[in-house]
Scaffold this active site. Structure first.
Site, PDB file in Angstrom:
ATOM      1  CG  ASP A 145     -36.651 -28.406  85.763  1.00 57.22           C
ATOM      2  OD1 ASP A 145     -35.883 -28.940  84.937  1.00 57.22           O
ATOM      3  OD2 ASP A 145     -36.486 -28.525  86.992  1.00 57.22           O
ATOM      4  N   GLY A 151     -32.945 -38.436  76.242  1.00 59.33           N
ATOM      5  CA  GLY A 151     -33.094 -38.670  77.683  1.00 59.33           C
ATOM      6  C   GLY A 151     -33.542 -40.091  77.996  1.00 59.33           C
TER       7      GLY A 151
END
Ligand code: ITT
Length: 211
Positions: free
Chosen positions: A68, A161
């Site tokens: 993550d 991103g």
């Protein structure tokens, strides 16, 4: 050595495969026939990475790792952090999770003209090794951090991103301008991946070593 990387993000898969090279064969969720939307309900990067890795290990009984990653901005008290993928959708009902354009627009809007642009990408990898002889699978975490600044506008087209608005310290261009060659040497994920690789390769060389 074969291991599953529990991600649905093809950019991340590609980055990790490039860094690990041919010594470790990284299978995707698709490769093992998993198309589940694995829950991420933890309050920290560590909890989310472990949750994803445990899901795959519980359902497929195979060695795996999950990551993550969060972008932590000092002037925003560490936001977006664990909410990085869905930062815009938290305030805009029309924005979907993983909408990078909307996420960057919200972040630039929140920062405005603030001169404190300090930020970091932080990645946590959770590794679960299949337990041998009925032993409980072993869990380990590896962290990678890259410090930098949030730019005032988007620059560059590589990566994904928040790459067009993140300039790593020591460089005068964003990750999206620097491209995969440099990003994969210095990024948060590269650093965490190398720690994971060192661990896996040291075990490969000493298969009977007790950890
Ligand atoms: P999985 O959960 O399927 O692995 P994800 O895209 O949700 O994929 P993360 O939760 O790890 O990935 O990352 C959350 C968000 O943070 C991601 O959607 C991007 O917007 C951003 N992010 C992660 N790594 C990044 C990187 O290397 N460069 C730029 N943005 C990144």
């Amino acid at each position: 050595m074969k291991i599953v990387f529990a991600t649905n993000n093809r950019h991340k898969l590609e980055e990790v495969r490039q860094i690990l090279g041919t010594n470790i064969e990284v299978l995707s969720l698709k490769d093992i026939g998993c198309d589940a939307d694995i829950p991420e309900t933890g309050q920290t990067l560590e909890e989310n990475a472990l949750q994803k890795a445990r899901y795959v290990n519980d359902h497929y009984h195979i060695g795996c790792f999950a990551d993550d990653t969060g972008l932590e901005v000092d002037a925003l008290n560490g936001a977006p952090g664990i909410y990085s993928a869905r930062y815009a959708s938290l305030v805009s009902p029309t924005a979907k999770a993983h909408d990078s354009e909307a996420n960057m627009a919200r972040l630039l809007g929140e920062l405005g003209e603030n001169n404190n642009r300090k930020a970091r990408f932080r990645t946590v990898f959770a590794l679960i090794e299949e337990g041998e002889g009925g032993h409980t699978p072993a869990e380990r975490c590896f962290e990678g951090i890259v410090d930098g600044q949030i730019t005032r506008q988007r620059s560059g087209a590589a990566g994904f991103g928040y790459d067009p608005i993140f300039q790593p310290d020591g460089y005068d261009r964003t990750f999206a301008e620097l491209g995969a060659g440099i990003k994969n040497q210095i990024s948060h994920r590269a650093r965490a991946t190398r720690k994971l690789a060192d661990y896996l390769l040291s075990k490969k060389q000493q298969p009977n070593q007790t950890q």
